[in-house]
Write an enzyme that holds these catalytic residues in place. Sequence first.
Site, PDB file in Angstrom:
ATOM      1  N   ASP A   1       0.833  -1.203   0.000  1.00  0.00           N
ATOM      2  CA  ASP A   1       0.000   0.000   0.000  1.00  0.00           C
ATOM      3  C   ASP A   1       0.867   1.251   0.000  1.00  0.00           C
ATOM      4  O   ASP A   1       1.811   1.365   0.791  1.00  0.00           O
ATOM      5  CB  ASP A   1      -0.907   0.006   1.235  1.00  0.00           C
ATOM      6  CG  ASP A   1      -1.656   1.314   1.380  1.00  0.00           C
ATOM      7  OD1 ASP A   1      -2.608   1.535   0.607  1.00  0.00           O
ATOM      8  OD2 ASP A   1      -1.285   2.127   2.252  1.00  0.00           O
TER       9      ASP A   1
ATOM     10  N   TYR B   1       2.917  10.156  -0.732  1.00  0.00           N
ATOM     11  CA  TYR B   1       3.992   9.667   0.132  1.00  0.00           C
ATOM     12  C   TYR B   1       5.349   9.995  -0.488  1.00  0.00           C
ATOM     13  O   TYR B   1       5.656   9.602  -1.615  1.00  0.00           O
ATOM     14  CB  TYR B   1       3.884   8.162   0.356  1.00  0.00           C
ATOM     15  CG  TYR B   1       2.695   7.711   1.169  1.00  0.00           C
ATOM     16  CD1 TYR B   1       1.896   8.619   1.871  1.00  0.00           C
ATOM     17  CD2 TYR B   1       2.345   6.370   1.247  1.00  0.00           C
ATOM     18  CE1 TYR B   1       0.807   8.203   2.610  1.00  0.00           C
ATOM     19  CE2 TYR B   1       1.254   5.939   1.988  1.00  0.00           C
ATOM     20  CZ  TYR B   1       0.490   6.864   2.657  1.00  0.00           C
ATOM     21  OH  TYR B   1      -0.594   6.437   3.387  1.00  0.00           O
TER      22      TYR B   1
ATOM     23  N   ALA C   1      -2.003   2.402  11.172  1.00  0.00           N
ATOM     24  CA  ALA C   1      -1.551   2.579  12.559  1.00  0.00           C
ATOM     25  C   ALA C   1      -2.014   1.448  13.473  1.00  0.00           C
ATOM     26  O   ALA C   1      -2.503   1.700  14.571  1.00  0.00           O
ATOM     27  CB  ALA C   1      -2.002   3.929  13.117  1.00  0.00           C
TER      28      ALA C   1
ATOM     29  N   ALA D   1      -0.307   1.736  16.682  1.00  0.00           N
ATOM     30  CA  ALA D   1      -0.305   3.099  17.228  1.00  0.00           C
ATOM     31  C   ALA D   1       1.080   3.728  17.170  1.00  0.00           C
ATOM     32  O   ALA D   1       1.597   4.230  18.166  1.00  0.00           O
ATOM     33  CB  ALA D   1      -0.852   3.104  18.654  1.00  0.00           C
TER      34      ALA D   1
ATOM     35  N   GLY E   1       3.864   2.392  17.081  1.00  0.00           N
ATOM     36  CA  GLY E   1       4.799   1.710  17.973  1.00  0.00           C
ATOM     37  C   GLY E   1       4.452   1.801  19.438  1.00  0.00           C
ATOM     38  O   GLY E   1       5.082   1.137  20.272  1.00  0.00           O
TER      39      GLY E   1
ATOM     40  N   SER F   1      10.531  -0.860   9.086  1.00  0.00           N
ATOM     41  CA  SER F   1      11.784  -0.104   8.968  1.00  0.00           C
ATOM     42  C   SER F   1      12.991  -1.020   8.849  1.00  0.00           C
ATOM     43  O   SER F   1      14.064  -0.580   8.437  1.00  0.00           O
ATOM     44  CB  SER F   1      11.954   0.823  10.181  1.00  0.00           C
ATOM     45  OG  SER F   1      11.909   0.076  11.390  1.00  0.00           O
ATOM     46  N   THR F   2      12.825  -2.295   9.222  1.00  0.00           N
ATOM     47  CA  THR F   2      13.912  -3.272   9.133  1.00  0.00           C
ATOM     48  C   THR F   2      13.334  -4.641   8.790  1.00  0.00           C
ATOM     49  O   THR F   2      12.137  -4.891   8.974  1.00  0.00           O
ATOM     50  CB  THR F   2      14.681  -3.395  10.463  1.00  0.00           C
ATOM     51  OG1 THR F   2      13.781  -3.906  11.472  1.00  0.00           O
ATOM     52  CG2 THR F   2      15.258  -2.056  10.915  1.00  0.00           C
ATOM     53  N   VAL F   3      14.182  -5.536   8.333  1.00  0.00           N
ATOM     54  CA  VAL F   3      13.761  -6.915   8.083  1.00  0.00           C
ATOM     55  C   VAL F   3      13.363  -7.580   9.395  1.00  0.00           C
ATOM     56  O   VAL F   3      12.447  -8.412   9.440  1.00  0.00           O
ATOM     57  CB  VAL F   3      14.878  -7.701   7.378  1.00  0.00           C
ATOM     58  CG1 VAL F   3      14.506  -9.177   7.235  1.00  0.00           C
ATOM     59  CG2 VAL F   3      15.173  -7.103   6.005  1.00  0.00           C
TER      60      VAL F   3
ATOM     61  N   GLU G   1       9.208 -10.079  13.043  1.00  0.00           N
ATOM     62  CA  GLU G   1       8.406  -9.979  14.267  1.00  0.00           C
ATOM     63  C   GLU G   1       6.920  -9.991  13.942  1.00  0.00           C
ATOM     64  O   GLU G   1       6.128 -10.661  14.616  1.00  0.00           O
ATOM     65  CB  GLU G   1       8.766  -8.696  15.024  1.00  0.00           C
ATOM     66  CG  GLU G   1       8.023  -8.544  16.343  1.00  0.00           C
ATOM     67  CD  GLU G   1       8.456  -7.305  17.112  1.00  0.00           C
ATOM     68  OE1 GLU G   1       7.587  -6.643  17.709  1.00  0.00           O
ATOM     69  OE2 GLU G   1       9.666  -6.995  17.111  1.00  0.00           O
TER      70      GLU G   1
END
Length: 370
Positions: free
Chosen positions: A78, A83, A259, A262, A264, A333-335, A340
């Site tokens: 998305d 953006y 979100a 939220a 994070g 933001s990361t693999v 996770e």
Amino acid sequence: MSKTSVDKLLRIPQSLRDSISRTRVDYRHLGNCGLRVSNPILGGLHIGNSRWLPWVLNEEDAMPILKAAYDRGINTWDTANVYSNGESEKVIAKALRKYNIPRSKVILMTKCYRVVCDSENFDPGSGVTMHHELADKSKDYVNQWGLSRAAIFNAVEASLERLGTHYIDIFQIHRFDPTVPIAETMSALNDLVKAGMVRYLGASSMWTYQFAAMQNLAHAKGWTKFVSMQNHYNLIYREEEREMIRYCNDTGVGLIPWAPLASGRLARRPSQQSVSIRASNSRNGSIYEADDSNTDKIVSRVEEIAVKRNWPMSHVALAWLNKRVTAPIIGFSTVQRIEEALAAVGKELSEDEERYLEELYAPRPIQGHS
């Protein structure tokens, strides 16, 4: 037919076995339509150009994340025209080319409504995008935003070029436009589908009566209706439960909230300050970062259940949400963040745990409709 022949016919091809073994997500119908999307959906707000917002990933950092997501089965991406001022769409197109990802094997979602600046006038952050009343006074930006027929066709043609594709799987209106007749908007969107430029329609945060009016008109005219609602929904912000979620559930519209964690807040203890650039740049009235004892109490209960189950806090929040929606939209933001999120797939809470998480909720001001 011999048993051996039957066994051969029933034998799963190696290529299919390999593909299934690499797929870490499940796929769900988007509401009542036939399209299946991955759970989770990858959010493109994080991808593009850090000049737009400091926490956005530049191309060189975003590319391996897009590859890792696709390799694990997250095939629904998305984004929005606004953006990173169009750069998010461009980076996604580059990833498809660089990694030889077949266009037919990804679901690309983008949005129209806000202003995309000319490259020579590119402002960091919101820039022109949040000043629509002024954009209409500019020869460069008049008819370049909103949901008029002209603006919609201008937007979709520009997005198709940036994405390097001849069609968009799900084309979404980013917000409701009160300055344009609903019939003009819905007729234009229907024409995009009939022209093959767009395959499905979606909408994002707005009041329920606005969304219902658009759907009802499309139904009456025999036009294409929206199949999805991308709304603001998580354990901390549940105002959408009053009307929008009930309406969508009753009418077969898929829910793909933004979100879900939220920003994070639901993934860290109340006493733990975020070290992310995004959080440090968002403490400007956000309900997630403001001092709020009610939010802290809800987050504390998320932490409590996480400790009991030996889960990350994010898994508790996602387990609660996944039961209520088609798929959350998550920005990675990361693999490691991808891993996770995928580890949360299939996890469920008990009814008592859900009630425990929900019972402290108090009404909040509406956020996300503008």
